[in-house]
Design an enzyme around this catalytic site. Structure first.
Site, short mmCIF file in Angstrom:
data_model
loop_
_atom_site.label_atom_id
_atom_site.label_comp_id
_atom_site.label_asym_id
_atom_site.label_seq_id
_atom_site.Cartn_x
_atom_site.Cartn_y
_atom_site.Cartn_z
N GLY A 13 0.83 -1.20 0.00
CA GLY A 13 0.00 0.00 0.00
C GLY A 13 0.86 1.26 0.00
O GLY A 13 0.62 2.21 -0.77
N GLU A 32 9.98 4.24 7.09
CA GLU A 32 9.98 2.78 7.09
C GLU A 32 10.81 2.26 8.26
O GLU A 32 12.00 2.58 8.37
CB GLU A 32 10.52 2.24 5.75
CG GLU A 32 10.79 0.75 5.73
CD GLU A 32 9.62 -0.12 6.16
OE1 GLU A 32 8.55 -0.03 5.54
OE2 GLU A 32 9.78 -0.90 7.13
N GLY A 83 6.60 -6.11 2.87
CA GLY A 83 6.53 -7.56 2.74
C GLY A 83 7.05 -8.07 1.41
O GLY A 83 7.28 -9.27 1.25
N ALA A 88 6.36 -14.29 -1.54
CA ALA A 88 6.63 -15.36 -2.50
C ALA A 88 6.16 -14.98 -3.91
O ALA A 88 5.92 -15.87 -4.72
CB ALA A 88 5.98 -16.65 -2.03
N VAL A 230 1.37 10.78 15.64
CA VAL A 230 0.85 11.66 14.58
C VAL A 230 -0.22 12.53 15.24
O VAL A 230 -1.18 12.01 15.81
CB VAL A 230 0.19 10.83 13.44
CG1 VAL A 230 -0.43 11.75 12.40
CG2 VAL A 230 1.20 9.88 12.80
N HIS A 469 -0.84 -13.94 5.93
CA HIS A 469 -1.76 -13.01 5.27
C HIS A 469 -2.73 -12.42 6.29
O HIS A 469 -3.93 -12.64 6.21
CB HIS A 469 -2.55 -13.75 4.18
CG HIS A 469 -1.70 -14.32 3.11
ND1 HIS A 469 -2.07 -15.38 2.34
CD2 HIS A 469 -0.46 -13.97 2.67
CE1 HIS A 469 -1.11 -15.68 1.47
NE2 HIS A 469 -0.12 -14.83 1.66
N GLY A 502 -3.12 -3.70 4.15
CA GLY A 502 -3.95 -4.88 4.34
C GLY A 502 -5.04 -4.71 5.38
O GLY A 502 -5.98 -5.50 5.42
C1 LIG Z 1 6.92 -15.32 4.00
C2 LIG Z 1 5.80 -14.57 3.35
C3 LIG Z 1 5.40 -14.86 2.06
C4 LIG Z 1 4.36 -14.17 1.46
N1 LIG Z 1 4.02 -14.44 0.16
C5 LIG Z 1 3.05 -13.74 -0.44
C6 LIG Z 1 2.73 -13.96 -1.81
O1 LIG Z 1 3.33 -14.79 -2.48
N2 LIG Z 1 1.76 -13.20 -2.36
C7 LIG Z 1 1.06 -12.26 -1.64
O2 LIG Z 1 0.16 -11.63 -2.20
N3 LIG Z 1 1.35 -12.04 -0.35
C8 LIG Z 1 2.32 -12.74 0.26
N4 LIG Z 1 2.63 -12.48 1.57
C9 LIG Z 1 1.85 -11.46 2.29
C10 LIG Z 1 2.28 -10.06 1.90
O3 LIG Z 1 3.66 -9.91 2.16
C11 LIG Z 1 1.46 -9.05 2.71
O4 LIG Z 1 0.09 -9.32 2.53
C12 LIG Z 1 1.75 -7.65 2.25
O5 LIG Z 1 3.12 -7.36 2.36
C13 LIG Z 1 0.96 -6.65 3.08
O6 LIG Z 1 1.11 -5.39 2.46
P1 LIG Z 1 0.89 -4.05 3.30
O7 LIG Z 1 0.95 -2.93 2.37
O8 LIG Z 1 -0.34 -4.22 4.13
O9 LIG Z 1 2.10 -3.99 4.34
P2 LIG Z 1 3.59 -4.49 4.29
O10 LIG Z 1 3.99 -4.90 2.93
O11 LIG Z 1 3.74 -5.50 5.38
O12 LIG Z 1 4.41 -3.19 4.66
C14 LIG Z 1 4.24 -2.50 5.85
C15 LIG Z 1 5.57 -1.86 6.23
O13 LIG Z 1 5.32 -0.93 7.27
C16 LIG Z 1 6.42 -0.93 8.15
N5 LIG Z 1 5.96 -0.40 9.46
C17 LIG Z 1 5.16 -0.99 10.37
N6 LIG Z 1 4.95 -0.17 11.41
C18 LIG Z 1 5.64 0.97 11.15
C19 LIG Z 1 5.81 2.19 11.86
N7 LIG Z 1 5.21 2.44 13.04
N8 LIG Z 1 6.61 3.14 11.30
C20 LIG Z 1 7.23 2.93 10.10
N9 LIG Z 1 7.09 1.78 9.40
C21 LIG Z 1 6.29 0.82 9.92
C22 LIG Z 1 6.84 -2.38 8.21
O14 LIG Z 1 8.20 -2.48 8.58
C23 LIG Z 1 6.59 -2.84 6.77
O15 LIG Z 1 7.76 -2.78 5.99
C24 LIG Z 1 3.67 -13.16 2.19
C25 LIG Z 1 4.06 -12.86 3.50
C26 LIG Z 1 5.11 -13.55 4.09
C27 LIG Z 1 5.51 -13.20 5.48
#
Ligand SMILES: Cc1cc2nc3c(=O)[nH]c(=O)nc-3n(C[C@H](O)[C@H](O)[C@H](O)COP(=O)(O)OP(=O)(O)OC[C@H]3O[C@@H](n4cnc5c(N)ncnc54)[C@H](O)[C@@H]3O)c2cc1C
Ligand code: SF4
Length: 535
Positions: A13, A32, A83, A88, A230, A469, A502
């Site tokens: 996101g 980050e 993530g 994967a 914030v 997830h 998410g």
């Molecule tokens: C091993 C593994 C394999 C996966 N494989 C798949 C796949 O094949 N396909 C798929 O669709 N999904 C997969 N997923 C799930 C996918 O990674 C997540 O659904 C996705 O990354 C979530 O996206 P997001 O934007 O919600 O947050 P994220 O991508 O998790 O990003 C959030 C970021 O915010 C940062 N953060 C958190 N709190 C703070 C804060 N207070 N200040 C600053 N930064 C902060 C975190 O460090 C993180 O980097 C997998 C997950 C794992 C763990």
């Protein structure tokens, strides 16, 4: 103002928002918490715990986080690129039915609007049908045929740069995706290492597309920087005058506090990260008007992680891309063949013999019986299956997801074993610990491969499933009494605050969620006017 927008988190996101906002002419800062990773500093195997696991208080500064809760063990990423560094690569759009239930039903004409945003996200992430089929995928196919669902077997769609059939893997190409504005890419060598971060430049992580383009256009990414507060700037309670954002250095205990000012904030810290932050902001009075619905309807994608260990396998089951193929056991139940790269055996410590039965004490007794029977029948094979070394080379992980509804709640509380700090805790009725159809299928896969079916030990001992997830917790709704954000991801009660990760997903998707998170963020950003058209 230091920035027009501050984006909290650089995952799916967050990176979409950073790119689209800079493209619209806004000055963007991305905070980050995780580190920046390159092919040079990624660990070779997950035995290098210091560079794999994220637990900075213990000196572990990797990109993979495991958080145990009473109802579920959550695995998630933490890095510049969120993530995407550990995921994967599987990028699937869910079926249309997901828009018909959950709090987002009826808020927009989702089925008409979403296809174009999925298209854009797929193009940006470089999604293609997987061409690299490994031994684990072939076993999955055989088992699906024997299970009577062979027609549902498919090759996954993955965000990986795979070369044309017949060309040597590892070939370097100048930017193949963005007309020369993106980085050069190398074709995939099928090493199965995607979940350990790609050391070969083939995986289309966010720092190679959305975030890369945002930085090229001027967005500033602050790595190892955790947002802790914030607040609306003085003089307005709804943020109409802007916000001050406080950060600390995530890798330095209690250090590096900084203050930034901005016009708007996008919370994109993942479902768990955003819930944790918003609860703290509501409780300490920084953003007291956040809806009381916060933390409701958290979903695990109705997931179960099981597997099969083929001890002494002549084939290297870790070859291929991390998730190369999948099949559907019924209309609700989806299974994918998943792998870690050879040598990354640490996850094998969580594997034990597959056990069904009712949750609780009887299941533990059943597990002990299964273990004893297995040891008596195949002593060498059982002992070797429980031994972590060689686990990745000899294992197929079966990632099972369902679209069936079911959710838990998250609240802040003090754990009994560490009452000094308030942390996120899960509550509400239990969710199913395992999926009987998936267990039955694991036995088929084991028979097809000549291996032993395996469960996660946490599932049996503590009656909690595992998920990679985690979704929901900031429900999308028409009003603040029903949800936390509106249908354009705007946080109720404040001006220019968005949630784009998410946490806004309002259904168990039954497929991997990152593409849907990107598509929804694309849609949310499409409603923001370009900077030149605003005052
Ligand atoms: C091993 C593994 C394999 C996966 N494989 C798949 C796949 O094949 N396909 C798929 O669709 N999904 C997969 N997923 C799930 C996918 O990674 C997540 O659904 C996705 O990354 C979530 O996206 P997001 O934007 O919600 O947050 P994220 O991508 O998790 O990003 C959030 C970021 O915010 C940062 N953060 C958190 N709190 C703070 C804060 N207070 N200040 C600053 N930064 C902060 C975190 O460090 C993180 O980097 C997998 C997950 C794992 C763990
Ligand atoms: S299989 Fe290996 S080369 Fe291909 S994307 Fe995954 S880690 Fe990179």
């Amino acid at each position: 103002m230091d920035f027009d927008y501050i984006v909290v988190g650089s995952g799916f996101g967050g990176s979409v928002c950073a790119h689209r906002l800079t493209e619209k002419g806004y000055r963007v800062g991305v905070m980050e918490m995780g580190r920046r990773w390159t092919p040079e500093n990624l660990p070779r195997t997950n035995w290098r715990l210091r560079r794999w696991i994220w637990r900075p208080g213990l000196g572990l500064r990797g990109f993979f986080n495991i958080d145990p809760f009473r109802h579920v063990v959550v695995m998630h990423g933490c890095a510049v690129g969120g993530g995407s560094v550990t995921y994967a690569n599987t990028s699937l759009a869910p079926g249309d039915a997901i828009w018909e239930s959950g709090s987002w039903a009826g808020l927009a004409d989702w089925k008409a609007e979403m296809p174009r945003h999925y298209e854009t996200a797929m193009r940006m992430l470089g999604v293609m049908e997987n061409r690299i089929i490994g031994p684990a995928d072939r076993i999955l196919r055989r088992a699906a045929e024997e299970h009577g669902v062979g027609q549902t077997y498919y090759r996954t769609r993955v965000a990986v740069f795979e070369g044309p059939v017949g060309e040597a893997p590892g070939t370097v190409y100048p930017d193949p995706y963005f007309g020369g504005k993106g980085p050069e890419r190398t074709t995939c060598i099928g090493c199965g290492g995607c979940m350990m971060g790609c050391r070969f430049g083939a995986k289309n992580t966010l720092d190679q597309n959305y975030l890369y383009l945002a930085e090229q256009a001027g967005a500033q990414v602050f790595a190892e920087t955790r947002v802790v507060d914030v607040r609306p700037l003085e003089g307005s309670s709804d943020g109409s005058l802007g916000y001050e954002v406080f950060t600390v250095r995530s890798t330095m205990l209690g250090g590096g506090r900084r203050r930034f000012t901005c016009r708007g904030v996008v919370f994109a810290a993942s479902a768990l990260g955003t819930l944790d932050l918003l609860f703290r902001l509501k409780e300490k009075g920084s953003l007291p008007a956040i809806s009381g619905q916060l933390g409701n309807r958290v979903r695990t994608n109705a997931e179960s992680l099981i597997g099969v260990r083929v001890t002494g396998s002549r084939e290297d089951l870790s070859q291929g891309v991390a998730i190369g193929s999948g099949c559907y056991l019924d209309q609700y139940t989806h299974v994918e063949a998943t792998r870690y790269p050879a040598g990354s055996d640490a996850m094998g410590l969580l594997a034990t013999v597959l056990t069904g039965g009712e949750p609780g004490r009887t299941r533990i007794l059943l597990w002990l019986r299964e273990l004893a029977v297995s040891l008596l029948r195949h002593p060498v094979r059982t002992l070797r299956s429980l031994h972590p070394f060689g686990w990745a080379r000899e294992s197929i992980i079966l990632l099972c997801m369902q679209t069936l509804d079911g959710h838990i709640e998250m609240r802040m509380g003090r754990p009994w074993f560490w009452p000094f700090r308030r942390v996120l805790r899960s509550q509400g009725p239990r969710i199913p610990t395992y999926i009987p159809q998936a267990n039955e299928f694991a036995r088929k896969v084991a028979a097809a491969a000549g291996g032993t079916p395996m469960s996660m030990v946490t599932e049996i001992l503590f009656d909690v499933p595992g998920t990679a997830h985690i979704l929901g917790g900031c429900p999308m709704a028409g009003t603040a009494t029903e949800g936390v954000v509106d249908s354009r991801n705007r946080l109720f009660g404040y001006r220019n605050l968005y949630v784009c990760d998410g946490s806004v997903i309002a259904a168990n998707l039954g497929v991997n969620p990152s593409l849907t998170i990107c598509a929804l963020a694309e849609r949310a950003m499409s409603f923001i006017a370009p900077a030149a058209e605003t005052d």
